[in-house]
Design a protein around this motif. Sequence first.
Motif, PDB file in Angstrom:
ATOM      1  N   ASN A 177     -37.877  40.243 -19.345  1.00 33.38           N
ATOM      2  CA  ASN A 177     -38.476  38.855 -20.207  1.00 33.38           C
ATOM      3  C   ASN A 177     -38.638  39.763 -21.407  1.00 33.38           C
ATOM      4  OD1 ASN A 177     -41.139  37.313 -21.441  1.00 33.38           O
ATOM      5  ND2 ASN A 177     -39.609  36.749 -21.396  1.00 33.38           N
ATOM      6  N   GLU A 178     -39.608  40.427 -21.496  1.00 35.08           N
ATOM      7  CA  GLU A 178     -39.987  41.885 -22.420  1.00 35.08           C
ATOM      8  C   GLU A 178     -38.904  42.715 -23.151  1.00 35.08           C
ATOM      9  OE1 GLU A 178     -42.406  42.352 -24.600  1.00 35.08           O
ATOM     10  OE2 GLU A 178     -43.270  40.748 -22.993  1.00 35.08           O
ATOM     11  N   SER A 179     -38.199  43.284 -22.006  1.00 31.91           N
ATOM     12  CA  SER A 179     -36.871  43.965 -22.635  1.00 31.91           C
ATOM     13  C   SER A 179     -35.923  42.985 -23.628  1.00 31.91           C
ATOM     14  CB  SER A 179     -35.852  44.751 -21.546  1.00 31.91           C
ATOM     15  OG  SER A 179     -35.254  43.444 -20.576  1.00 31.91           O
ATOM     16  N   HIS A 180     -35.575  40.770 -22.449  1.00 34.86           N
ATOM     17  CA  HIS A 180     -35.143  40.471 -23.440  1.00 34.86           C
ATOM     18  C   HIS A 180     -36.121  40.519 -24.474  1.00 34.86           C
ATOM     19  CE1 HIS A 180     -34.070  38.760 -19.556  1.00 34.86           C
ATOM     20  NE2 HIS A 180     -33.676  39.497 -19.405  1.00 34.86           N
ATOM     21  N   LEU A 181     -36.977  40.159 -24.782  1.00 34.29           N
ATOM     22  CA  LEU A 181     -37.511  39.817 -26.499  1.00 34.29           C
ATOM     23  C   LEU A 181     -37.119  41.663 -27.582  1.00 34.29           C
ATOM     24  CD1 LEU A 181     -40.929  38.240 -25.163  1.00 34.29           C
ATOM     25  CD2 LEU A 181     -39.308  36.922 -26.400  1.00 34.29           C
ATOM     26  N   TYR A 182     -37.664  41.831 -26.414  1.00 29.81           N
ATOM     27  CA  TYR A 182     -36.812  43.160 -27.783  1.00 29.81           C
ATOM     28  C   TYR A 182     -35.777  43.377 -28.189  1.00 29.81           C
ATOM     29  CZ  TYR A 182     -35.517  48.021 -28.122  1.00 29.81           C
ATOM     30  OH  TYR A 182     -35.231  49.832 -29.187  1.00 29.81           O
ATOM     31  N   LEU A 183     -34.598  43.154 -27.454  1.00 27.50           N
ATOM     32  CA  LEU A 183     -33.173  43.068 -27.820  1.00 27.50           C
ATOM     33  C   LEU A 183     -32.879  41.827 -29.088  1.00 27.50           C
ATOM     34  CD1 LEU A 183     -31.559  43.065 -24.534  1.00 27.50           C
ATOM     35  CD2 LEU A 183     -31.523  45.346 -26.379  1.00 27.50           C
ATOM     36  N   VAL A 184     -33.229  40.899 -28.589  1.00 28.00           N
ATOM     37  CA  VAL A 184     -33.543  39.825 -29.702  1.00 28.00           C
ATOM     38  C   VAL A 184     -34.323  39.872 -30.537  1.00 28.00           C
ATOM     39  CG1 VAL A 184     -34.177  37.258 -29.991  1.00 28.00           C
ATOM     40  CG2 VAL A 184     -32.496  38.291 -27.700  1.00 28.00           C
ATOM     41  N   SER A 185     -35.792  40.435 -30.935  1.00 33.87           N
ATOM     42  CA  SER A 185     -36.208  40.962 -31.790  1.00 33.87           C
ATOM     43  C   SER A 185     -35.601  41.674 -32.724  1.00 33.87           C
ATOM     44  CB  SER A 185     -37.436  40.957 -31.480  1.00 33.87           C
ATOM     45  OG  SER A 185     -38.423  40.221 -30.467  1.00 33.87           O
ATOM     46  N   LEU A 186     -34.512  42.487 -32.472  1.00 31.42           N
ATOM     47  CA  LEU A 186     -35.057  44.039 -33.536  1.00 31.42           C
ATOM     48  C   LEU A 186     -33.016  43.695 -33.422  1.00 31.42           C
ATOM     49  CD1 LEU A 186     -37.117  45.042 -32.232  1.00 31.42           C
ATOM     50  CD2 LEU A 186     -36.175  46.520 -31.886  1.00 31.42           C
ATOM     51  N   VAL A 213     -38.054  33.680 -31.665  1.00 30.36           N
ATOM     52  CA  VAL A 213     -37.736  34.318 -32.186  1.00 30.36           C
ATOM     53  C   VAL A 213     -36.419  34.471 -33.147  1.00 30.36           C
ATOM     54  CG1 VAL A 213     -37.261  37.105 -31.785  1.00 30.36           C
ATOM     55  CG2 VAL A 213     -39.025  36.149 -29.944  1.00 30.36           C
ATOM     56  N   LEU A 214     -35.384  33.880 -32.325  1.00 31.89           N
ATOM     57  CA  LEU A 214     -33.874  33.756 -33.466  1.00 31.89           C
ATOM     58  C   LEU A 214     -33.932  32.962 -34.458  1.00 31.89           C
ATOM     59  CD1 LEU A 214     -32.041  33.443 -30.319  1.00 31.89           C
ATOM     60  CD2 LEU A 214     -32.251  35.178 -31.917  1.00 31.89           C
ATOM     61  N   GLN A 215     -34.866  31.823 -34.749  1.00 30.91           N
ATOM     62  CA  GLN A 215     -35.303  31.043 -35.554  1.00 30.91           C
ATOM     63  C   GLN A 215     -36.486  31.721 -36.507  1.00 30.91           C
ATOM     64  OE1 GLN A 215     -37.277  27.442 -34.034  1.00 30.91           O
ATOM     65  NE2 GLN A 215     -35.614  26.641 -33.725  1.00 30.91           N
ATOM     66  N   LYS A 216     -36.937  33.092 -36.537  1.00 28.46           N
ATOM     67  CA  LYS A 216     -37.741  33.172 -37.498  1.00 28.46           C
ATOM     68  C   LYS A 216     -36.324  34.236 -38.450  1.00 28.46           C
ATOM     69  CE  LYS A 216     -41.977  33.706 -35.214  1.00 28.46           C
ATOM     70  NZ  LYS A 216     -42.380  34.826 -33.813  1.00 28.46           N
ATOM     71  N   PHE A 217     -35.701  34.547 -37.555  1.00 28.30           N
ATOM     72  CA  PHE A 217     -34.834  35.100 -38.984  1.00 28.30           C
ATOM     73  C   PHE A 217     -34.093  34.035 -40.144  1.00 28.30           C
ATOM     74  CE2 PHE A 217     -34.519  37.458 -34.521  1.00 28.30           C
ATOM     75  CZ  PHE A 217     -34.624  38.886 -34.809  1.00 28.30           C
ATOM     76  N   ASP A 218     -33.565  34.952 -40.910  1.00 24.18           N
ATOM     77  CA  ASP A 218     -33.320  34.275 -42.256  1.00 24.18           C
ATOM     78  C   ASP A 218     -31.212  34.016 -41.918  1.00 24.18           C
ATOM     79  OD1 ASP A 218     -35.046  34.773 -43.107  1.00 24.18           O
ATOM     80  OD2 ASP A 218     -35.292  36.290 -44.692  1.00 24.18           O
ATOM     81  N   ASP A 219     -31.125  35.351 -40.985  1.00 20.29           N
ATOM     82  CA  ASP A 219     -29.755  35.417 -41.107  1.00 20.29           C
ATOM     83  C   ASP A 219     -29.282  34.292 -39.882  1.00 20.29           C
ATOM     84  OD1 ASP A 219     -26.785  35.371 -40.916  1.00 20.29           O
ATOM     85  OD2 ASP A 219     -26.852  37.569 -39.487  1.00 20.29           O
ATOM     86  N   GLN A 220     -28.943  33.416 -39.764  1.00 19.31           N
ATOM     87  CA  GLN A 220     -28.678  31.980 -38.518  1.00 19.31           C
ATOM     88  C   GLN A 220     -27.513  32.046 -38.599  1.00 19.31           C
ATOM     89  OE1 GLN A 220     -31.486  30.450 -36.467  1.00 19.31           O
ATOM     90  NE2 GLN A 220     -32.432  31.354 -38.051  1.00 19.31           N
ATOM     91  N   GLU A 221     -25.977  33.526 -38.216  1.00 16.65           N
ATOM     92  CA  GLU A 221     -24.795  33.397 -38.132  1.00 16.65           C
ATOM     93  C   GLU A 221     -25.497  33.560 -36.580  1.00 16.65           C
ATOM     94  OE1 GLU A 221     -22.127  32.127 -38.990  1.00 16.65           O
ATOM     95  OE2 GLU A 221     -22.294  32.379 -40.980  1.00 16.65           O
ATOM     96  N   ILE A 222     -25.212  32.048 -35.347  1.00 16.00           N
ATOM     97  CA  ILE A 222     -24.771  32.468 -34.519  1.00 16.00           C
ATOM     98  C   ILE A 222     -23.173  32.602 -33.732  1.00 16.00           C
ATOM     99  CG2 ILE A 222     -24.464  30.182 -34.280  1.00 16.00           C
ATOM    100  CD1 ILE A 222     -25.652  29.840 -32.053  1.00 16.00           C
ATOM    101  N   PRO A 223     -23.776  33.501 -32.790  1.00 16.64           N
ATOM    102  CA  PRO A 223     -21.746  34.242 -31.804  1.00 16.64           C
ATOM    103  C   PRO A 223     -21.451  32.826 -31.462  1.00 16.64           C
ATOM    104  CG  PRO A 223     -23.683  35.262 -31.078  1.00 16.64           C
ATOM    105  CD  PRO A 223     -24.254  34.451 -32.438  1.00 16.64           C
ATOM    106  N   ASP A 224     -20.076  32.828 -30.904  1.00 20.01           N
ATOM    107  CA  ASP A 224     -19.538  32.272 -29.929  1.00 20.01           C
ATOM    108  C   ASP A 224     -20.444  32.391 -28.569  1.00 20.01           C
ATOM    109  OD1 ASP A 224     -17.789  30.527 -28.693  1.00 20.01           O
ATOM    110  OD2 ASP A 224     -16.671  32.376 -28.602  1.00 20.01           O
ATOM    111  N   ILE A 225     -20.501  31.250 -28.566  1.00 20.65           N
ATOM    112  CA  ILE A 225     -21.267  29.971 -26.922  1.00 20.65           C
ATOM    113  C   ILE A 225     -20.693  29.834 -25.747  1.00 20.65           C
ATOM    114  CG2 ILE A 225     -23.792  30.290 -28.419  1.00 20.65           C
ATOM    115  CD1 ILE A 225     -23.297  27.147 -27.826  1.00 20.65           C
TER     116      ILE A 225
END
Lengths: 367, 479, 122
Positions: A177-186, A213-225
Amino acid sequence: MKSYQYIIDYFENAPTIIQLVWVTIFIFFVAVLILTIQLKFLRSRLRKNEKTVAEYRKEYESDLITYLYAGNEEEEISAEQQIIIDKLRSCTSDDFKRRIIVSTLLRLRNDISGEMAEAIQKLYFQTRLISYALPRLKSKKWYIVAKGIKELKQFQVKEVHDEIVIHVNHHKREVRNESHLYLVSLFNFEGLKFLDDLQTSLSEWDQIQLLEVLQKFDDQEIPDINPWLKSENDSVVAFALKLAKIYNQFEVKDALIGLLSHHQKKIRVDAIHVLSHLHVVEAKDILKNNFDQLSEDEQIEFFKLLENLCETSDEPFLLAHTTHQNFEIKLSALKIIKTLAVEKFKSLKYFSTDADYVKIYEFLEYK
Amino acid sequence: MNTSTVQIILTIIHLLFFIYAFLAIASYVILAIISAIETKQYMKKNSFVNYKEILSSTISPSISIIAPAYNESLNIIENVRSLLSSHYVNYDVIIVNDGSKDDSLEKLIAAYDLVKVNFLINQQIHTKPIRAGVFKSTNPAFEKLTVVDKENGGKADALNMGLNISNNQYVACIDVDCLLLENALQKMVKPFLEVTEEKIIATGGVIRIANSCVIKNGKLLDVNFPKKWIEKAQILEYLRAFLLGRMAWSRLNGLLVISGAFGLFDKKIAIEVGGYDTNTVGEDMEIIVRMRRHMEEINQKYRVAYIPDPLCWTEAPDNYKTFISQRNRWTRGTIETLRKHRKIGFNPKYRSLGMLSYPYWLFFERLAPVIEVIGIVYFAILIALNEVRWDYAIAFIVLAYFFTVLFSVVAIFSEELTYHQYKKKGTGFKLLQISMLEPFVLHPFILYAAIRGNIDYYFNKKKKWGEMTRKGMAKSETN
Amino acid sequence: MSDAKKIVLAEDNSTLSLLLKFRLEKEGYKLLIAADGKEAIELIEQHNPELILTDIMMPFISGLEVISHVRNKLNLQTPIIVFSAAGQEEMVLKAFNLGANDFMGKPFSPNELVIRVKRLLC
């Protein structure tokens, strides 16, 4: 002296069982005594700790503030700042003090942005606090690894990406969980790449944290899901469904429709929910034609979709389900008929004598 | 009968007593060890959690707090305000006024600008009918509040009404006079969200005793250690039960009861099993046993989770009369539940529920006071016959006493290492003092109440039924 | 300094409080620091400040209750800026409904805060 001798004699002549009992009593007694003394120390240590922590915190707080205001335009590090750096650095070798320094820096770092936040980060490097966090990633104890990742995440140390990404499938939930959060936060959406080869299950709790975490970013350009919607890992699919809803991914509607025949019921229900949210009309006919094969949960969710997407042509279908055995479906059907064709609704007053039907009808009539 | 037969019978009796005592002590020791392991792990895991994120997330699951109220006019306004101030986004509060004869409803209407609304209830569980109606506030500040006024049917019936009314995924069933800390819902909902390999059916919380604590505007400002023996002894008793007992049982996934004063349930499953049983005084224990039984029968992996953090504070009885009637009710609740579900006892089909939890409750909770009294009576007869082996008697009594004290001290130790709620200087000494005295100031009353409970259950049926409708409801934090 | 404008700052993060105190005192204001809502209300009643800065989530008494107390119980029109963490949009709306004048989402830049304070106090 004599009574003392008497006790010894008594003990020696007592049956084994009695001897055993008295020995046990003695052990218990000693244990109580030891615990009592330890308790005394523990309580005073806890009290003292609280005070010392507060004192140190106060000291480091003012050091930090002085540092932040002591910078000037000309030099990289002013003389005054250097003094503070040296002082803090000398404290970092002490575990207790280091923890307080880190938490003080973080408390401020989490609440402010801009130049000052960057200055705090710089201080984290200058005091070499980071050199204590890095070895933690290699520890054998899971919670030390997790704590290390957490700290590096909070100070946004992007350089250790490679050492952390190897933990995304760690056997301990907290570490992954911490490693996922790290990746997404940074790394923002870029960080979500770990989903591609996630073998472990992503719990609801983890998913909520990542989305926050994702919602905090200004850039909301989401990749292909699309690839995640087709993942073998059911929890990744569930997560991608949430992304599709929050970021209104209308372009993945084909993959969403594909999920209507997913093997897991929860995912089928969620897919209907997202399709309804995105107003995908095609989904309606597919589900309608297949209605009797659906589980009850899906049927309920489908009626919620109908509340969004129904047309006059659905009337016969709705009418047929005003007497469905499920309360929510009955309610939904009647509600939609009321909004779709009020006259028709009025004519349905005595359509059924089922108690729930009458109750629902009266409720909607008043509304 | 000749003397040798008597001798043999007596030996067998002694042996049985001895085995029982030995098993009881052994089980306590094992539970304490398991709880130590579990506590350590819980504290480690919990140190990472960021509750802030879940609390603000709009996709966090929806929760309804259901609080039944019967003649609570005195504090109801304050209590509701406390429930409305929880730090969680997606929740509402359902107050079920269970046919109160006082002015609770009028007070609520006035304080929260309530108006009667047209409300559709999907009556999945049968309950007593609505009396004055369903009310909502016209003030947007209280939009989370729903008040239902129904005819009196007892606590279980009121909770069932709340289950029918709630539109949310989870329900927190609590006593209206409980003080919930602001982050209670976040912490309690966490197990439901984080466990992926089993279905969590309910989460139990800890009850802490609020006597003498400073509470203002529905918030806990200061924790104090009360003055009366009975209050102090109950604090110790709760520490032992929650920090050692339940913690260990949660590890073994063997929790048979979660406090009626504060538990969070998966609403769908609670309704599937038919909600609370209105025919028992132990509805909080009964519903958990029934939910577990249901999960075993449909063969789905499940767990009853437990959060040891001090999140819910409530007033405990401060006089022996109330205390005894409370424990009397708990005893009857336990007997009723175990009897109703005796099918699962010693039934390998129910795995650890039938082979471990049920037998433990039967022998060491349900039968313990009975066996203790038999022991005392037997001892009295021996004294009368002048047959007592005093060296044995004294040694075993002293042993039992020291074991009790040791167990209490371990519980205190565990509290200090984890939550350390009683920070004030001098309280440590008071805690130790009460652990020495508790066997004398509380235990005899617990025993008396339990025996009364047994007598009332078997010989006083009228009381059993009478109390339900007359009293409506009472506090229920079963231990 | 007696004519310096007084600001009550209610914030449970003491480091942030200290930082803002330094920053705003450099601008010539007088800062009164409260660690929770209860202290804030006491300070407001005692000093009648020109401006109130308050966090929304605080122990014991929340920022919302502070606003409500100032507007409804004390009947003061003192400008109020609230701080909120991300995701507390609902709370921020409530704060505005209760009479807050401005809000800053955490994490925020202290410089921006100074600009907003000046605007409300000029």
